[in-house]
Design a protein around this motif. Structure first.
Motif, PDB file in Angstrom:
ATOM      1  N   GLY A 117       0.830  -1.218  -0.050  1.00  0.00           N
ATOM      2  CA  GLY A 117       0.012   0.087   0.033  1.00  0.00           C
ATOM      3  C   GLY A 117       0.914   1.304  -0.206  1.00  0.00           C
ATOM      4  N   SER A 118       2.135   1.038   0.527  1.00  0.00           N
ATOM      5  CA  SER A 118       2.814   2.250   0.586  1.00  0.00           C
ATOM      6  C   SER A 118       3.670   2.554  -0.789  1.00  0.00           C
ATOM      7  CB  SER A 118       3.957   2.308   2.064  1.00  0.00           C
ATOM      8  OG  SER A 118       4.746   0.939   1.637  1.00  0.00           O
ATOM      9  N   LEU A 119       3.650   1.538  -1.739  1.00  0.00           N
ATOM     10  CA  LEU A 119       4.223   1.593  -2.892  1.00  0.00           C
ATOM     11  C   LEU A 119       3.360   2.117  -3.914  1.00  0.00           C
ATOM     12  CD1 LEU A 119       6.124  -1.935  -2.892  1.00  0.00           C
ATOM     13  CD2 LEU A 119       7.111   0.464  -2.097  1.00  0.00           C
ATOM     14  N   MET A 125       4.047  -3.704  -8.355  1.00  0.00           N
ATOM     15  CA  MET A 125       3.990  -4.728  -9.298  1.00  0.00           C
ATOM     16  C   MET A 125       5.367  -5.337  -9.495  1.00  0.00           C
ATOM     17  SD  MET A 125       1.741  -2.993 -12.387  1.00  0.00           S
ATOM     18  CE  MET A 125       1.702  -4.794 -13.365  1.00  0.00           C
ATOM     19  N   PRO A 126       6.373  -4.731  -9.488  1.00  0.00           N
ATOM     20  CA  PRO A 126       7.774  -5.724  -9.472  1.00  0.00           C
ATOM     21  C   PRO A 126       8.000  -6.341  -8.181  1.00  0.00           C
ATOM     22  CG  PRO A 126       8.113  -3.551 -10.361  1.00  0.00           C
ATOM     23  CD  PRO A 126       6.710  -3.621  -9.937  1.00  0.00           C
ATOM     24  N   THR A 147       0.143 -13.143  -1.721  1.00  0.00           N
ATOM     25  CA  THR A 147      -0.231 -12.199  -2.710  1.00  0.00           C
ATOM     26  C   THR A 147      -1.584 -11.187  -2.610  1.00  0.00           C
ATOM     27  OG1 THR A 147       1.049 -13.129  -4.621  1.00  0.00           O
ATOM     28  CG2 THR A 147      -0.755 -11.618  -5.355  1.00  0.00           C
ATOM     29  N   GLY A 148      -2.447 -12.284  -1.901  1.00  0.00           N
ATOM     30  CA  GLY A 148      -3.860 -11.714  -1.561  1.00  0.00           C
ATOM     31  C   GLY A 148      -3.550 -10.984  -0.456  1.00  0.00           C
ATOM     32  N   TRP A 149      -2.912 -11.127   0.692  1.00  0.00           N
ATOM     33  CA  TRP A 149      -2.445 -10.041   1.702  1.00  0.00           C
ATOM     34  C   TRP A 149      -1.826  -8.655   1.193  1.00  0.00           C
ATOM     35  CZ3 TRP A 149       0.225 -14.045   5.437  1.00  0.00           C
ATOM     36  CH2 TRP A 149      -0.966 -15.084   6.063  1.00  0.00           C
ATOM     37  N   ALA A 150      -0.951  -9.176   0.270  1.00  0.00           N
ATOM     38  CA  ALA A 150      -0.383  -7.930  -0.369  1.00  0.00           C
ATOM     39  C   ALA A 150      -1.321  -6.905  -1.025  1.00  0.00           C
ATOM     40  CB  ALA A 150       0.892  -8.247  -1.082  1.00  0.00           C
ATOM     41  N   CYS A 151      -2.227  -7.594  -1.749  1.00  0.00           N
ATOM     42  CA  CYS A 151      -3.100  -6.829  -2.686  1.00  0.00           C
ATOM     43  C   CYS A 151      -4.312  -6.016  -1.609  1.00  0.00           C
ATOM     44  CB  CYS A 151      -3.978  -7.664  -3.461  1.00  0.00           C
ATOM     45  SG  CYS A 151      -2.563  -7.987  -4.942  1.00  0.00           S
ATOM     46  N   GLY A 153      -3.791  -4.055   0.599  1.00  0.00           N
ATOM     47  CA  GLY A 153      -3.049  -2.726   0.809  1.00  0.00           C
ATOM     48  C   GLY A 153      -3.525  -1.907  -0.267  1.00  0.00           C
ATOM     49  N   ARG A 154      -3.805  -2.192  -1.261  1.00  0.00           N
ATOM     50  CA  ARG A 154      -4.182  -1.504  -2.504  1.00  0.00           C
ATOM     51  C   ARG A 154      -5.722  -1.002  -2.703  1.00  0.00           C
ATOM     52  NH1 ARG A 154       0.393   0.377  -4.357  1.00  0.00           N
ATOM     53  NH2 ARG A 154      -0.823   1.127  -6.194  1.00  0.00           N
ATOM     54  N   THR A 155      -5.735   0.187  -2.981  1.00  0.00           N
ATOM     55  CA  THR A 155      -6.980   0.846  -3.224  1.00  0.00           C
ATOM     56  C   THR A 155      -7.236   0.867  -4.603  1.00  0.00           C
ATOM     57  OG1 THR A 155      -6.200   3.043  -3.371  1.00  0.00           O
ATOM     58  CG2 THR A 155      -7.108   2.287  -1.267  1.00  0.00           C
ATOM     59  N   GLY A 156      -8.538   0.607  -5.102  1.00  0.00           N
ATOM     60  CA  GLY A 156      -9.216   1.074  -6.493  1.00  0.00           C
ATOM     61  C   GLY A 156      -9.404  -0.314  -6.999  1.00  0.00           C
ATOM     62  N   ASP A 157      -9.635  -0.270  -8.131  1.00  0.00           N
ATOM     63  CA  ASP A 157      -9.838  -1.702  -9.077  1.00  0.00           C
ATOM     64  C   ASP A 157      -8.905  -2.353  -9.742  1.00  0.00           C
ATOM     65  OD1 ASP A 157     -12.625  -1.005  -8.296  1.00  0.00           O
ATOM     66  OD2 ASP A 157     -13.124   0.210 -10.253  1.00  0.00           O
ATOM     67  N   THR A 158      -7.712  -1.878  -9.596  1.00  0.00           N
ATOM     68  CA  THR A 158      -6.502  -2.611 -10.317  1.00  0.00           C
ATOM     69  C   THR A 158      -5.925  -3.659  -9.595  1.00  0.00           C
ATOM     70  OG1 THR A 158      -5.837  -0.375 -11.214  1.00  0.00           O
ATOM     71  CG2 THR A 158      -4.056  -1.970 -11.209  1.00  0.00           C
ATOM     72  N   CYS A 159      -5.990  -4.759 -10.051  1.00  0.00           N
ATOM     73  CA  CYS A 159      -5.439  -5.932  -9.328  1.00  0.00           C
ATOM     74  C   CYS A 159      -3.929  -6.185  -9.830  1.00  0.00           C
ATOM     75  CB  CYS A 159      -6.296  -7.137  -9.549  1.00  0.00           C
ATOM     76  SG  CYS A 159      -5.527  -8.639  -8.730  1.00  0.00           S
TER      77      CYS A 159
END
Length: 174
Positions: A117-119, A125-126, A147-151, A153-159
């Protein structure tokens, strides 16, 4: 926990005599003091002058954050350049995955969403792609979990995971 990863994975890999033992001892001591403050607050209950306790707690937490920030800075200056210099990108990926595997799962569940989430997307992605590439085939389920846990932290619709690893745990479950 960071010191376990360093001692078991990173320092042996860079084969260096760097030691953060004094810093680790100071950090452990400070966390011990914080635990004592929290226990005092819990034991005192409703009879405590809570403002004083909470003030001490906040002050001590700020002090611990300063110590940790200094520690991370020292490692970034001393350890990361050695890793970049001495290791191929493949070996760096392997060290990343080994570092994750040394950590308790509950910690990884908290750290990965915060980190990703901080990146920005160009860095997230890398990171996920490198984690996927470093894992042995036998650890596919573990990488999917990470990967599921990492994602989270992301907001929005981009997986990010669908682009980075070819699978998105959220998409596969739906």
């Amino acid at each position: 926990m960071n010191c376990i990863v360093e001692d078991k994975v990173i320092f042996p890999a860079v084969d260096t005599e760097l030691s953060f033992a004094l810093e680790h001892a100071e950090e452990e001591n400070e966390f011990g003091k914080l635990r004592c403050l929290i226990e005092n607050i819990q034991n005192a209950g409703a009879n405590s002058p809570s403002t004083e306790f909470y003030s001490k707690l906040c002050s001590h937490a700020d002090h611990i954050m300063e110590i940790i920030e200094k520690h991370f800075h020292n490692e970034e200056v001393q350890v990361l350049p050695l890793a970049r210099k001495h290791f191929s990108p493949k070996r760096q990926r392997e060290l990343l995955f080994q570092s994750l595997c040394v950590m308790p799962l509950r910690l990884i569940e908290c750290v990965l969403p915060w980190l990703v989430g901080s990146l920005n997307e160009e860095d997230a992605m890398p990171f996920l792609h490198n984690m996927h590439m470093a894992a042995p085939a036998s650890d596919t389920a573990l990488v999917t979990l990470f990967t599921g846990w990492a994602c989270k932290g992301r907001t929005g619709d981009t997986c990010l995971s669908s682009n980075a690893t070819g699978c998105c745990p959220d998409e596969e479950l739906s």
